[in-house]
Scaffold this motif. Structure first.
Motif, short mmCIF file in Angstrom:
data_model
loop_
_atom_site.label_atom_id
_atom_site.label_comp_id
_atom_site.label_asym_id
_atom_site.label_seq_id
_atom_site.Cartn_x
_atom_site.Cartn_y
_atom_site.Cartn_z
N VAL A 1 0.84 -1.20 0.00
CA VAL A 1 0.00 0.00 0.00
C VAL A 1 0.87 1.25 0.00
O VAL A 1 0.65 2.20 -0.77
N LYS A 2 1.89 1.26 0.85
CA LYS A 2 2.76 2.42 0.94
C LYS A 2 3.48 2.66 -0.39
O LYS A 2 3.58 3.82 -0.85
N ARG B 1 1.04 4.13 -2.95
CA ARG B 1 0.67 5.51 -2.65
C ARG B 1 1.84 6.47 -2.84
O ARG B 1 1.66 7.61 -3.29
N GLU B 2 3.05 6.04 -2.52
CA GLU B 2 4.21 6.88 -2.77
C GLU B 2 4.39 7.12 -4.26
O GLU B 2 4.71 8.23 -4.70
N ILE C 1 2.05 7.15 -6.56
CA ILE C 1 1.02 8.09 -6.99
C ILE C 1 1.38 9.50 -6.54
O ILE C 1 1.24 10.47 -7.31
N HIS C 2 1.86 9.63 -5.32
CA HIS C 2 2.23 10.94 -4.78
C HIS C 2 3.31 11.60 -5.64
O HIS C 2 3.27 12.82 -5.87
N ASP D 1 -7.41 3.58 -6.40
CA ASP D 1 -6.83 4.90 -6.58
C ASP D 1 -6.89 5.37 -8.03
O ASP D 1 -6.31 6.40 -8.38
N GLU E 1 -5.86 -2.25 -4.76
CA GLU E 1 -5.38 -0.97 -4.23
C GLU E 1 -5.14 0.02 -5.37
O GLU E 1 -5.53 1.20 -5.26
#
Length: 427
Positions: A210-211, A214-215, A217-218, A250, A246
């Motif tokens: 997950v991290k 998300r990183e 995408i960020h 997103d 996941e």
């Protein structure tokens, strides 16, 4: 608190510097204004999805989009006329598996791109990406999906520079850092554990997965790329399914690198958006991929590409799997995985050469052209924006001297390129 303005990432400064030291690079390819009108007179116009060819068609373009298509379209008096009456016109091509920000130099690196990632810093790789993006566009590839191996987000910087009109290049989706089990595609040493980063984001637990997503995408990733099986331990179907969910939550699709039969089986079972490579897939796993609507991006290396990449024995394996996948009816999108430097060639000419494998596998020209256009557009999720010559879609248009439906090798001789309504190449 006021939301912070999105910052320009470090590597883009080097791209801006490149534009400054090459006078006119950005100005040479101005973005079309909203009222700029052009009319293409197409001698032959190919619809890859239907596999048909119309003659003496007019394509009216206003700004960045196609406004009208047909034999009797009225041409406004202020329109710029582009005469392609002796050419075959078709939608811009797609390459769904690129590595624009990495170039393996065999005389320096042998066949080990681990060395490439250690020697080439991210700013250099961003500039390298500028050259490769330009060459891809010149070869007729107006859209690409870049699936990692870009250091510390050089691919994001490249995509943003293209979108802002700083440098010329295809419309680009990018993966950022590749997510993988510990080690990624490298064999690390205990005293040098950090040498796999930032090339890969190691994720072995669901929290780490997950991290990592998300990183990415960020930091600007627009697609998620995972490596399933380049270590003795591989991602399970449940692991992959978790990451697919996941990523989809997103709004991103997930591409899965699969180099082994077990890895491809797990990815097909998990229902990834695409399997990359998959050269070891059995007929049963190809059937499973078809059942679960998994697109195969086979990166079907030609004999010369396999030799330059360091695995010459795999060319017949790729061709056999391509033949079987076509016979079974798996949806396929064209992708090349070009990452080497070959004297006298460009990234674009090397990519176009991959049609040789499709010919060798017996895939008809119509189906190959669909893989290079509409199939790839749907995989990338941009088919409502580009991938066909239709009113309302982006004016991504190329031309060839011959009709690719008669001879697919014609896509290696692109003479005209328009992207978003702006002419990039006209021979």
């Amino acid at each position: 608190m006021r939301p912070q303005t999105k910052s320009v990432r470090f590597p883009i400064l080097f791209i801006l510097l490149l534009a400054a030291v090459l006078p006119g690079l950005a100005a040479q390819y101005p973005q079309p204004g909203p009222d700029r009108v052009a009319a293409i007179k197409a001698g032959k116009l190919v619809d890859p999805e239907k596999g048909t060819t119309e003659t003496n068609q007019i394509i009216l373009i206003r700004g960045k989009k196609i406004e009208a298509v047909g034999p009797h379209v009225q041409i406004p008096p202020d329109a710029k006329i582009i005469d392609l009456s002796k050419s075959t016109v078709l939608p811009g091509l797609f390459d769904a598996h690129t590595h624009l920000c990495m170039t393996l130099k065999r005389d320096r690196d042998g066949h080990n791109y681990y060395i490439t990632t250690l020697l080439d810093p991210t700013p250099y790789r961003a500039i390298e990406g500028v050259a490769n993006a330009r060459d891809m566009l010149a070869a007729g590839f107006t859209t690409v999906r870049d699936v990692g191996n870009a250091g510390n987000y050089a691919d994001t910087a490249l995509r943003e520079a293209i979108e802002r009109g700083v440098v010329p290049g295809p419309t680009m989706l990018n993966a950022g850092r590749i997510i993988a089990p510990y080690g990624g595609q490298f064999q690390l040493q205990p005293e040098k554990r950090d040498l796999g980063t930032p090339e890969y984001a190691f994720a072995d637990t669901h929290d780490e997965m997950v991290k990592a997503i998300r990183e990415n995408i960020h930091f600007g990733a627009t697609v998620i790329k995972i490596v399933v099986d380049d270590q003795k331990y591989i991602y399970s179907a449940d692991d992959i399914r978790f990451m697919v969910q996941e990523a989809h939550r997103d709004g991103l699709k997930l591409a899965a690198h699969c180099w082994t039969e077990p890895g491809a089986h797990n990815a097909a079972e998990a229902g990834v958006d695409s399997i990359e490579h998959g050269e070891m897939m059995s007929n049963e796993d190809l059937q499973l991929a078809k059942k679960n609507h998994v697109v195969l991006v086979g990166t079907d290396f030609t004999e010369s590409a396999a030799r330059e990449g360091g695995f010459p024995d795999l060319h017949p394996v790729f061709v056999d799997r391509l033949r079987r996948a076509f016979q079974i009816g798996v949806t396929m999108a064209f992708g090349t995985d070009v990452f080497v430097y070959v004297p006298g060639e460009t990234r674009g000419t090397l990519a176009a050469e991959y049609v040789d494998s499709w010919v060798e596998a017996g895939v008809p020209a119509k189906d190959t052209l669909q893989a290079m256009t509409i199939n790839a557009a749907r995989l990338l999720g941009v088919d409502r924006e580009r991938g066909a010559i239709q009113p309302g879609l982006a004016a991504d248009i190329i031309a060839t001297p011959e009709n690719p439906l008669d001879n697919i090798q014609a896509v290696r001789k692109v003479s005209f390129v328009m992207k978003n309504g702006s002419v990039f190449k006209n021979e």
